[in-house]
Design a protein around this motif. Sequence first.
Motif, PDB file in Angstrom:
ATOM      1  N   ASN A   1       0.332   3.613  -3.059  1.00 48.50           N
ATOM      2  CA  ASN A   1      -0.851   4.482  -2.906  1.00 48.50           C
ATOM      3  C   ASN A   1      -0.705   5.813  -3.634  1.00 48.50           C
ATOM      4  O   ASN A   1      -1.670   6.330  -4.184  1.00 48.50           O
ATOM      5  CB  ASN A   1      -1.278   4.647  -1.444  1.00 48.50           C
ATOM      6  N   LEU A   2       0.514   6.370  -3.710  1.00 48.02           N
ATOM      7  CA  LEU A   2       0.667   7.634  -4.431  1.00 48.02           C
ATOM      8  C   LEU A   2       0.635   7.434  -5.941  1.00 48.02           C
ATOM      9  O   LEU A   2       0.630   8.396  -6.701  1.00 48.02           O
ATOM     10  CB  LEU A   2       1.962   8.323  -4.008  1.00 48.02           C
TER      11      LEU A   2
ATOM     12  N   ASN B   1       0.826  -1.201   0.000  1.00 51.15           N
ATOM     13  CA  ASN B   1       0.000   0.000   0.000  1.00 51.15           C
ATOM     14  C   ASN B   1       0.867   1.260   0.000  1.00 51.15           C
ATOM     15  O   ASN B   1       0.646   2.186  -0.766  1.00 51.15           O
ATOM     16  CB  ASN B   1      -0.931  -0.024   1.219  1.00 51.15           C
ATOM     17  N   LEU B   2       1.897   1.277   0.862  1.00 51.99           N
ATOM     18  CA  LEU B   2       2.781   2.442   0.921  1.00 51.99           C
ATOM     19  C   LEU B   2       3.554   2.611  -0.382  1.00 51.99           C
ATOM     20  O   LEU B   2       3.854   3.707  -0.813  1.00 51.99           O
ATOM     21  CB  LEU B   2       3.764   2.305   2.086  1.00 51.99           C
TER      22      LEU B   2
ATOM     23  N   ALA C   1       0.960  19.571   2.459  1.00 54.10           N
ATOM     24  CA  ALA C   1       0.761  18.517   1.465  1.00 54.10           C
ATOM     25  C   ALA C   1       1.438  17.203   1.838  1.00 54.10           C
ATOM     26  O   ALA C   1       1.216  16.186   1.194  1.00 54.10           O
ATOM     27  CB  ALA C   1       1.243  18.986   0.089  1.00 54.10           C
TER      28      ALA C   1
ATOM     29  N   THR D   1       4.716  15.912  -3.841  1.00 51.92           N
ATOM     30  CA  THR D   1       4.327  14.525  -4.113  1.00 51.92           C
ATOM     31  C   THR D   1       5.557  13.614  -4.076  1.00 51.92           C
ATOM     32  O   THR D   1       5.490  12.490  -3.587  1.00 51.92           O
ATOM     33  CB  THR D   1       3.646  14.401  -5.486  1.00 51.92           C
TER      34      THR D   1
ATOM     35  N   LEU E   1      -5.715  12.506  -4.814  1.00 50.67           N
ATOM     36  CA  LEU E   1      -4.448  13.019  -4.279  1.00 50.67           C
ATOM     37  C   LEU E   1      -4.671  13.707  -2.936  1.00 50.67           C
ATOM     38  O   LEU E   1      -3.934  13.479  -1.971  1.00 50.67           O
ATOM     39  CB  LEU E   1      -3.824  13.998  -5.287  1.00 50.67           C
TER      40      LEU E   1
ATOM     41  N   LEU F   1       9.058   2.257   4.842  1.00 51.04           N
ATOM     42  CA  LEU F   1       9.302   0.874   4.417  1.00 51.04           C
ATOM     43  C   LEU F   1      10.718   0.429   4.769  1.00 51.04           C
ATOM     44  O   LEU F   1      10.972  -0.752   4.968  1.00 51.04           O
ATOM     45  CB  LEU F   1       9.074   0.743   2.916  1.00 51.04           C
TER      46      LEU F   1
ATOM     47  N   ALA G   1      11.026   5.023  -8.887  1.00 45.66           N
ATOM     48  CA  ALA G   1      11.544   6.003  -7.932  1.00 45.66           C
ATOM     49  C   ALA G   1      11.870   5.334  -6.603  1.00 45.66           C
ATOM     50  O   ALA G   1      12.920   5.590  -6.003  1.00 45.66           O
ATOM     51  CB  ALA G   1      10.526   7.123  -7.738  1.00 45.66           C
ATOM     52  N   SER G   2      10.972   4.456  -6.127  1.00 49.65           N
ATOM     53  CA  SER G   2      11.216   3.755  -4.861  1.00 49.65           C
ATOM     54  C   SER G   2      12.437   2.859  -4.980  1.00 49.65           C
ATOM     55  O   SER G   2      13.275   2.798  -4.073  1.00 49.65           O
ATOM     56  CB  SER G   2      10.010   2.901  -4.480  1.00 49.65           C
TER      57      SER G   2
ATOM     58  N   GLY H   1      -0.466  13.626   4.909  1.00 47.48           N
ATOM     59  CA  GLY H   1      -0.910  12.240   4.756  1.00 47.48           C
ATOM     60  C   GLY H   1       0.230  11.268   4.981  1.00 47.48           C
ATOM     61  O   GLY H   1       0.098  10.290   5.728  1.00 47.48           O
TER      62      GLY H   1
ATOM     63  N   ALA I   1       0.792  19.140  -7.701  1.00 50.43           N
ATOM     64  CA  ALA I   1       0.871  18.059  -8.694  1.00 50.43           C
ATOM     65  C   ALA I   1       1.569  18.476  -9.986  1.00 50.43           C
ATOM     66  O   ALA I   1       1.344  17.877 -11.029  1.00 50.43           O
ATOM     67  CB  ALA I   1      -0.539  17.551  -9.001  1.00 50.43           C
TER      68      ALA I   1
ATOM     69  N   LEU J   1      -5.087  11.447  -0.089  1.00 49.83           N
ATOM     70  CA  LEU J   1      -3.836  10.885   0.453  1.00 49.83           C
ATOM     71  C   LEU J   1      -3.049  11.906   1.255  1.00 49.83           C
ATOM     72  O   LEU J   1      -2.463  11.592   2.286  1.00 49.83           O
ATOM     73  CB  LEU J   1      -2.969  10.357  -0.689  1.00 49.83           C
ATOM     74  N   THR J   2      -3.010  13.162   0.761  1.00 51.70           N
ATOM     75  CA  THR J   2      -2.147  14.157   1.418  1.00 51.70           C
ATOM     76  C   THR J   2      -2.865  14.866   2.561  1.00 51.70           C
ATOM     77  O   THR J   2      -2.207  15.512   3.359  1.00 51.70           O
ATOM     78  CB  THR J   2      -1.680  15.229   0.423  1.00 51.70           C
TER      79      THR J   2
ATOM     80  N   GLN K   1       7.251   7.756   2.497  1.00 52.78           N
ATOM     81  CA  GLN K   1       6.675   6.400   2.545  1.00 52.78           C
ATOM     82  C   GLN K   1       7.750   5.345   2.327  1.00 52.78           C
ATOM     83  O   GLN K   1       7.704   4.272   2.924  1.00 52.78           O
ATOM     84  CB  GLN K   1       5.547   6.297   1.530  1.00 52.78           C
ATOM     85  N   ASN K   2       8.731   5.658   1.480  1.00 53.80           N
ATOM     86  CA  ASN K   2       9.840   4.728   1.295  1.00 53.80           C
ATOM     87  C   ASN K   2      10.661   4.593   2.575  1.00 53.80           C
ATOM     88  O   ASN K   2      11.125   3.505   2.916  1.00 53.80           O
ATOM     89  CB  ASN K   2      10.746   5.200   0.154  1.00 53.80           C
TER      90      ASN K   2
END
Lengths: 313, 335
Positions: free
Chosen positions: A43-44, A39-40, B100, B74, A222, B85, A273-274, B103, A234, A225-226, B81-82
Motif C-alpha cells: 500500500n505504501l 496490501n500491507l 505521519a 514513510t 499518501l 506481517l 526494502a521489505s 495510518g 515524502a 494512508l498516513t 507494516q513489515n
Amino acid sequence: MTWLTAERWRLLVPAVSLTVLLIAVFWLQPRTMSYTGLNLLFNLAVPIALATIAQMLIMMVNGLDLSMGTFVSFVACVTATFLQTDPLVGALILFGCIAIYGALGVVIYLRNLPAIVVTLGMSFVWGGLAVLLLPTPGGAAPEWIRWVMTSKPPFVPMAIVASVIIAAAAHWLVMRSSFGVVLRGVGGNERTVERAGWSVLRARATAYAMAGFFAVLSGMSLVGLTTSADANIALRYTLLSIAGVILGGGEFVGGRVSPIGAVIGALTLTLAASFLSFLRISPDWQIGAQGAILIIVLALRLVLTRREARVAH
Amino acid sequence: MNKSLIVSALALTLLSGTALAETADKRIALSNNYAGNSWRQAMLQSWDTVTKPAVEAGIVAAADAFTTAENQATEQAAQIQNLILQGYDAIVLNAASPTALNGAVKEACDAGIIVVSFDGIVTEPCAWRIAVDFKGMGKSEIEYLKDALPDGGKLLEIRGLAGVFVDDEISAGIHEGVAENPQFEIVGSVHGDWAQDVAQKAVAGILPSLPQDIVGVVTQGGDGYGAAQAFAAAGRPTPIIIMGNREDELAWWKEQKDASGYETMSVSIAPGVSTLAFWVAQQILDGKDVPKDLIVPFLRIDQDTLEANLETTPSGGVANVEYSQEDAIKVIEGE
C-alpha cells in the motif's frame, strides 16, 4: 520471437526482478501471501508509483525533477489541512500547483534553462511553503481519501488494484494516445517534432502539468494512508521516483520511458526494502544492500539491452 | 538501575509466575527511526541489556530491535507494516513523526497488535504513549535553585534548538517556575542547541552585556559544560550551572566539587526509557489495565549520587537508567 518487441524487452527485466523478489518474500514470510499481507506489503508503494509516473513524465521530455519529494510533501500538507477543512480552497491550491508545474515547463523551454536547476530551486520553495503550512506535524486526511485508500475491494487488495489502474492509465496516456507520441518525440528529437508542425512549447507544458497532476495524486494518496501530514513526509520520493523510473526500464534522455515499467520499478523498490527487513539485515547494511539490488537489476538490464538492440535490427 | 535490580526483578516475576505464563509466547519488536547520536545508541544498548535476560528467562519469546535505514516517516511506516506481517504481538515505537505514522499504527491496532510509543510519541488514539514531562523537568530546575539560593537572584537561561517542541516545553517549565518564585529573574536567554560548543559561543557572546551578579544558569542538557567554560574564560565567578547528565558535564562537576565543594544538580531524560516501554508493553500483553497516557520520570543526579552516576556513564555518553518490571508497574500505577 516476433511478439518480443523492443518495448516488451524493456519490460522484461523489471517484471522478472519483481517476480523473483516476490517469491523470495513469500518464502521468507508466508504471512504476506494473503489479501491483507499483500496490501500491507504494497500500500505504501501506491504514492511512490504515482510520484514515479510524475518523474517519468518529466524525464520523458529530457528533464529531471529534483523537487518531487518536497512537492509531494507540500501537497500532503495541503491535503491534510485545506482540502479537509475547506475542500474548495484546497482544490484551488492543488489546481494552482498543477498550473505552476505547467508554467515551469514553459519557463524551462523558453529560457532554455536546465530543468535540474529550476526544480532544485523549486524544491526550496515547496519545502518552505510546507513548513509554513504545517510548522508542526498534524492535520487530518479528508474522509473520502481515507475511504479510498483503506477500501477493501473483493479478491484483489486495493494496493494491487490501484497499481494496475495507475499503470494502465499512464500506459494509455504515454504509449497509446497520439499526443503521447508527440511528447515522447520531444524527448527523442525535438527539432523533428517541431518541423512536423507540433508546438514543442505546448508539449512541454503539458508534460510538466501532467507530472504535476500525478504528483498531486501521490501526495493525496499518501495522506490517505498516513491519516495526517508532516512537512518532511515524502522527502525520500525524489530519489525513489528517479530510481523507480530507471529500474522500470526508463532512460535519462531520449524520451525512452515505460509507464508500466515505472510502476513495477516503484513496487520493486518497496518490496526490496521489505525483503531486507524480513532477512533481518542490520540497518547499517540496509542502504548498501538496497543499492546492491539496484545495481544487480541495472546490470541485468545492460546485458539485455544489448540483446534488445540485436532483436531490433 | 543496575544488574542486581534487574536480577531481582526477574526473580520477582519468576516467583509470581502468572506473568511468565501469560506472555511467554509473545513477541515484542522495537521500531526505531534513528540511531545516529549517543542518546539513541545508549537507548538501543539499554534495550539489549534488559530484553535479552527477559527473553532468556522466558518472560517473552522475542524482543527484536529494528532501526530504519533512513530517518523518514514513510520508511518507518513501511517498517511497522513489515512488523505486522512478521506477526509480532506488540510494537514498541520511537516515532519519526507524531502524526505521519498514524495510518500504519492503526493497521497494527486493527491486526490486534499492541503499540506502545515513547520519546517520539504518536497521536493515534489506539496506541499507548509514554511521554516525557519536559515542562516538569524545566520547573524542577527552579525548584532546586529555590532551595540552594533562598535569596534568589539573576539567572541566565540557555535554550535548546529553536523551533523544536522540546525546547518550548522545557523553557515554558522554567518560566513557570520563575513566575511562581519572584525572587528569581531571568536576565538573559541564548540558544545553545543542546551542544557544548554552541552553548559556549552563545554564552561568551552575551556575558559582557549581563550584570556581574548572575547566581544561576538554567539549561536544557548538553550545554552546561560549554557555559562553565564561557564563564571561566570571561574571568567571572562560576554560578550554579544546572547540568544535563552528559559525561563531560558530570566530569567537570566532579572536578569542581573535589576542588572547591561546588554544588549543583543534573537532570535529563534517560535513554533507558526504551526499557520502560518494553515492560509496559509486556504488562499490557499480560492483560493488565494500563492507561493510554503515561509520564516517564526524568533522571536526576544530585551532589551525593554524582560519583556513582559518573562511574557508570561511558566517556562521551549520557547517564542512563534501565527500568525493571517493578519500575514499570510503579509508573503504570502512577506512583
